[in-house]
Enzyme design. Structure first.
Site, short mmCIF file in Angstrom:
data_model
loop_
_atom_site.label_atom_id
_atom_site.label_comp_id
_atom_site.label_asym_id
_atom_site.label_seq_id
_atom_site.Cartn_x
_atom_site.Cartn_y
_atom_site.Cartn_z
N CYS A 56 15.83 -3.86 21.71
CA CYS A 56 15.75 -3.15 22.99
C CYS A 56 16.43 -1.81 22.75
CB CYS A 56 16.44 -3.93 24.09
SG CYS A 56 16.65 -2.97 25.61
N CYS A 91 18.50 -0.40 26.20
CA CYS A 91 19.78 -1.03 26.61
C CYS A 91 20.04 -2.14 25.60
CB CYS A 91 19.79 -1.49 28.07
SG CYS A 91 18.32 -2.27 28.73
N SER A 92 20.00 -3.40 25.99
CA SER A 92 20.13 -4.46 25.00
C SER A 92 19.51 -5.73 25.54
CB SER A 92 21.60 -4.71 24.65
OG SER A 92 22.12 -3.62 23.93
N CYS A 93 18.33 -5.61 26.14
CA CYS A 93 17.65 -6.76 26.74
C CYS A 93 17.51 -7.87 25.71
CB CYS A 93 16.28 -6.34 27.25
SG CYS A 93 16.39 -5.14 28.58
#
Lengths: 213, 215
Positions: free
Chosen positions: A115, A118-120
């Site tokens: 991701c 962001c850091s999905c």
């Protein structure tokens, strides 16, 4: 209600940055104290969440799902059709998995999940993400130089194997289905689940070892 | 917005710490719990993400991941009128309320299961594109929150899946619930990067219809 005003929230961020203590532990303590004192969260619930998460949510869940798919062709078909539904057989639905999509590694395709914005991450089936998954280096590099990134994880891909990177930009989340290793014919789901690693379900590992992870 | 969060393809970050643990510090697990157990009223997932994007790039790139979540939780609560800036700095509430009920591990496991959120919504408009269509992403940068990564602006790819309509992130960050058709678009690495390491490798990105046009 939120202002939904970009300038205003940016200004609040700058104010907080200038006035909060620099130690992040103290900042987290400040948020915790405010939530507890305002009657929004109980201290014990915070401790219970941390323990619950460590004990019950983690990559063992994803490993069980994939082990079943390897053993049961009908389940495999359902997993590939709608993984968000298929994980409900185990009761593993939850945070960030409603729109889960399973992507299959083959002899010619290797899947890698990132991701960049962001850091999905599919938390409810894989648990907390590793630090490297949340790092700027991984987020920046996985889309542009996936082969170099994979090499750092010890994965060398033949040129004939195409890399397909999945950048999780919307609310879909991705779960890599690794190839079942040779020599596991006749193994039980539990035996298989024990060799399926978190990294293989993100795509930073390709070949699974026959030794339990 | 062209914020520090848009990291895809940015260079010089160096090697990946492949052996790093899930958390480095105890406060990180604690912050994760606080973020999952509370939210300022009316905050959408897109407004949460947008809040982090407005951090100064120098701060965004230098602090640990969950420190960004922490300051963002505080900022969103101040913005929504739930906390004051003074309370955040003091680290204590101006007035105490009755304590919240304690949730057991079983309660919390059930709460986690209940976090499954369906972002799909019915829409009247038929999809503008079909699987197999060649599309180009818009080249201009939209104001506010956007989930079209910079590295894929103005790029041509092929639609490989249509997911129906999902709540559109750009509008969610404005507090609006508007659904748009959502597609997976597959891009050839060689079309994204002049120096692609494998030109026929691909990158798949989930993009809403307003980001897309016919080439």
């Amino acid at each position: 209600m939120p202002s939904f005003d970009t300038k205003k929230i940016g200004e609040i961020h700058r104010e907080l940055h200038s006035h909060l203590p620099s130690d992040p532990a103290l900042r987290v303590k400040a948020l915790e104290s405010l939530l507890v004192e305002k009657g929004l969260v109980a201290q014990e619930s915070i401790d219970n969440w941390i323990e619950m998460y460590a004990e019950r949510i983690g990559p063992k869940r994803g490993a069980q799902v994939i082990a079943r798919a390897w053993c049961d062709p009908d389940y495999y078909a359902r997993l590939m059709e709608d993984a968000g539904q298929a994980i409900k057989d185990f009761g593993y639905e939850g945070h960030a998995t409603e729109h889960l999509k399973a992507v299959q590694n083959t002899a010619f395709v290797h899947n890698l999940v990132v991701c960049t914005l962001c850091s999905c991450y599919p938390f409810s089936v894989l648990g907390m993400s590793p630090i490297w998954y949340r790092s700027a280096a991984y987020r920046a590099r996985a889309v542009k130089e996936p082969r170099a990134v994979l090499a750092e994880f010890g994965v060398t891909l033949p040129e004939a194997v195409k890399v397909r990177v999945w950048d999780s930009t919307a609310e879909l989340r991705y779960l890599v289905v690794p190839e079942r290793p040779r020599g596991t014919e006749g193994w039980s789901e539990a035996q298989l689940a024990a060799i399926i690693t978190r990294d293989s379900m993100i795509g930073t590992q390709r070949d699974l070892s026959l030794e339990p992870a | 917005m062209d914020g520090p969060q848009d990291l895809g393809g940015k260079e010089s970050f160096g090697p990946i710490e492949v052996d790093a643990p899930d958390y480095r510090e105890d406060w990180e697990a604690r912050q994760w719990a606080l973020s999952k157990l509370s939210s300022a009223p009316g905050v959408t997932i897109d407004w949460f993400r947008h809040g982090i994007e407005t951090m100064a790039p120098s701060v965004y790139l230098s602090v640990p991941y969950f420190q960004k979540w922490n300051v963002n939780n505080l900022a969103l609560a101040v913005d929504a009128g739930q906390f004051t800036l003074e309370e955040c700095v003091a680290g204590h509430a101006a007035e105490r309320a009755a304590p919240a009920p304690v949730l057991s591990k079983d309660d919390l496991e059930e709460m986690q299961r209940g976090m499954a959120a369906d972002f799909s919504r019915p829409v009247e408009a038929p999809p503008g594109f079909a699987v197999g269509d060649q599309v180009r992403t818009e080249a201009r940068l939209r104001p506010g929150h956007s989930r079209l990564p910079g590295y894929a602006r103005g790029a041509e790819g092929v639609i490989t899946a249509h997911h129906g309509a999902h709540l559109f992130a750009d509008e969610g960050a404005r507090g609006l619930h508007v659904a748009e058709h959502l597609y997976t678009v597959e891009f050839r690495a060689g079309d994204l990067w002049a120096d692609a390491e494998g030109p026929d490798d691909t990158v798949c990105i989930d993009l809403w219809e307003p980001y897309l046009e016919r080439p």
